[in-house]
Design an enzyme around this catalytic site. Sequence first.
Site, short mmCIF file in Angstrom:
data_model
loop_
_atom_site.label_atom_id
_atom_site.label_comp_id
_atom_site.label_asym_id
_atom_site.label_seq_id
_atom_site.Cartn_x
_atom_site.Cartn_y
_atom_site.Cartn_z
CB CYS A 34 -1.18 0.24 1.09
SG CYS A 34 -2.62 -1.21 1.28
N1 COA Z 1 -20.80 -8.58 7.95
C1 COA Z 1 -21.27 -8.61 8.91
N2 COA Z 1 -20.87 -8.85 9.90
C2 COA Z 1 -18.76 -9.17 9.72
C3 COA Z 1 -18.40 -9.27 8.89
C4 COA Z 1 -19.42 -8.93 7.37
N3 COA Z 1 -18.35 -8.59 6.45
N4 COA Z 1 -17.29 -9.02 8.72
C5 COA Z 1 -17.00 -9.31 10.40
N5 COA Z 1 -17.72 -9.79 10.76
C6 COA Z 1 -18.28 -9.65 11.89
C7 COA Z 1 -17.20 -10.52 13.09
O1 COA Z 1 -16.89 -12.04 12.65
C8 COA Z 1 -16.94 -10.40 14.63
O2 COA Z 1 -18.15 -10.49 14.90
P1 COA Z 1 -17.98 -11.40 16.28
O3 COA Z 1 -17.42 -9.77 17.44
O4 COA Z 1 -18.99 -11.78 16.96
O5 COA Z 1 -16.86 -12.27 16.67
C9 COA Z 1 -17.07 -8.51 14.25
O6 COA Z 1 -17.94 -8.54 12.93
C10 COA Z 1 -16.17 -7.41 14.08
O7 COA Z 1 -15.44 -7.97 13.13
P2 COA Z 1 -14.23 -7.47 12.90
O8 COA Z 1 -12.67 -8.71 12.32
O9 COA Z 1 -13.16 -7.22 14.20
O10 COA Z 1 -13.93 -6.27 12.21
P3 COA Z 1 -13.19 -5.48 12.55
O11 COA Z 1 -14.31 -3.54 13.60
O12 COA Z 1 -12.28 -5.26 13.01
O13 COA Z 1 -13.69 -4.58 11.91
C11 COA Z 1 -11.73 -4.19 9.39
C12 COA Z 1 -12.83 -5.09 10.18
C13 COA Z 1 -11.40 -5.26 8.64
C14 COA Z 1 -12.54 -3.31 8.56
C15 COA Z 1 -10.68 -3.54 10.76
O14 COA Z 1 -9.94 -4.20 11.33
C16 COA Z 1 -9.57 -2.88 9.55
O15 COA Z 1 -10.00 -1.84 8.67
N6 COA Z 1 -8.42 -3.08 10.09
C17 COA Z 1 -7.23 -2.79 9.72
C18 COA Z 1 -7.05 -2.62 7.94
C19 COA Z 1 -6.33 -1.92 6.70
O16 COA Z 1 -6.08 -1.04 7.69
N7 COA Z 1 -6.02 -2.90 7.01
C20 COA Z 1 -4.34 -3.06 5.46
C21 COA Z 1 -4.60 -3.78 4.23
S1 COA Z 1 -3.98 -1.90 3.12
#
Ligand code: COA
Length: 365
Positions: free
Chosen positions: A149
């Site tokens: 990225c």
């Molecule tokens: N739809 C519904 N629920 C979902 C889901 C979806 N598509 N994806 C995950 N969930 C659920 C999970 O299962 C979890 O459920 P639980 O609490 O019962 O276990 C809950 O939602 C939270 O999931 P989580 O993965 O912890 O979400 P989050 O709030 O951390 O958001 C990201 C996920 C990926 C958006 C976030 O972590 C993020 O952006 N991180 C940084 C990413 C980044 O910068 N990456 C760099 C890549 S270049």
Amino acid sequence: MHDVAITGSGVFTPPHTITNDELVAAFNAYADRRNAEGADPPVPHSSAEFIMSASGIGNRYVMDKDGILDPDRMFPRLPERPDDAPSLMAQMGVDACDRALSRAGIGAGQVDAVLCAASNHERAYPAIAVEIQDLLGSQGFAFDMNVACSSATFGIQTAADMIRAGSIDRAIVVNPEICSGHLEWRDRDCHFIFGDVATAVVLERADLAQAPGFTVESTRLATQFSNNIRNNDGFLRRTRDAMDDRRDMQFVQEGRKVFKEVLPLVSTHIADHLADAGVRAADLKRLWLHQANKAMNDYIGRKVLGRIPEPHEQPNILQDYANTSSAGSIIAFAKHSDDLAAGDRGLICSFGAGYSVGSVLLTKR
Ligand code: COA
């Protein structure tokens, strides 16, 4: 040493969009099919509300829509092209370069170097950059580079350093990102994250530049090894057995850890860069941040400015484009920089796998 200016930027936007509702409908149809076949554990449904609230993403552009939304496929259809046809990355990249060159008011023949800086390259060699150089009709040399990225900002520093040192006068840094090809669309935790796009910026020796653009005041890069964003696909793939269903051959991340670890890294990086450049955060008119997650950008903006940024101070493009890897901060820059006045300062900052962080401090000419 020569001063360097960014005199043009361009964005190629793919022809197809996928809204969160469309994406979730396809994912849930896929989940229902898997569950009807007895998936153990069952595949849970995705939700458009979760996607918007967790990421700020509302839509993404892609090079192929039908393959991604086909519940029996869940992957883009991007047929291989014959060797004598332009590759997909080159085609997208050339479009972005043409737009950036026209903003800079120069012809491709005046460009001495093409750097194709992206998270994924369509083939091992010849470099995509050399193909783009050929299609554009530019001079000199070209090479590919990959810092995930952060590829765009690492490319900008590389090109700026060559111009500063006098080895070239002009360069294009181009970022064709076909993120739909490295995304596992069947994984609910990340299926919403990425989109496709290509961006380009033209860098020139400031005293040769015609267009106003921005002076590159200084740049700063940093890396710190982490496995929390990883893709194990590579050229040794076919030498190993039973690869087809391995989840680690696409983008995988520990999203929560990334969140926790990258935020302090980026905030400190920007604060140190500004301090060393003798620039106060209050002097920054704009932050063009990497576009991975809105909450992350809100946090970084707050930390850097010491207050909640106004929307125009830290523009987001996530709602329209999703995460486009290295291209995200350049889309924000290309679409939200024309209104700045001479002397206004802004900062481009990217961050991502590696971990990697890159920042570019600019002043409007
Ligand atoms: N739809 C519904 N629920 C979902 C889901 C979806 N598509 N994806 C995950 N969930 C659920 C999970 O299962 C979890 O459920 P639980 O609490 O019962 O276990 C809950 O939602 C939270 O999931 P989580 O993965 O912890 O979400 P989050 O709030 O951390 O958001 C990201 C996920 C990926 C958006 C976030 O972590 C993020 O952006 N991180 C940084 C990413 C980044 O910068 N990456 C760099 C890549 S270049």
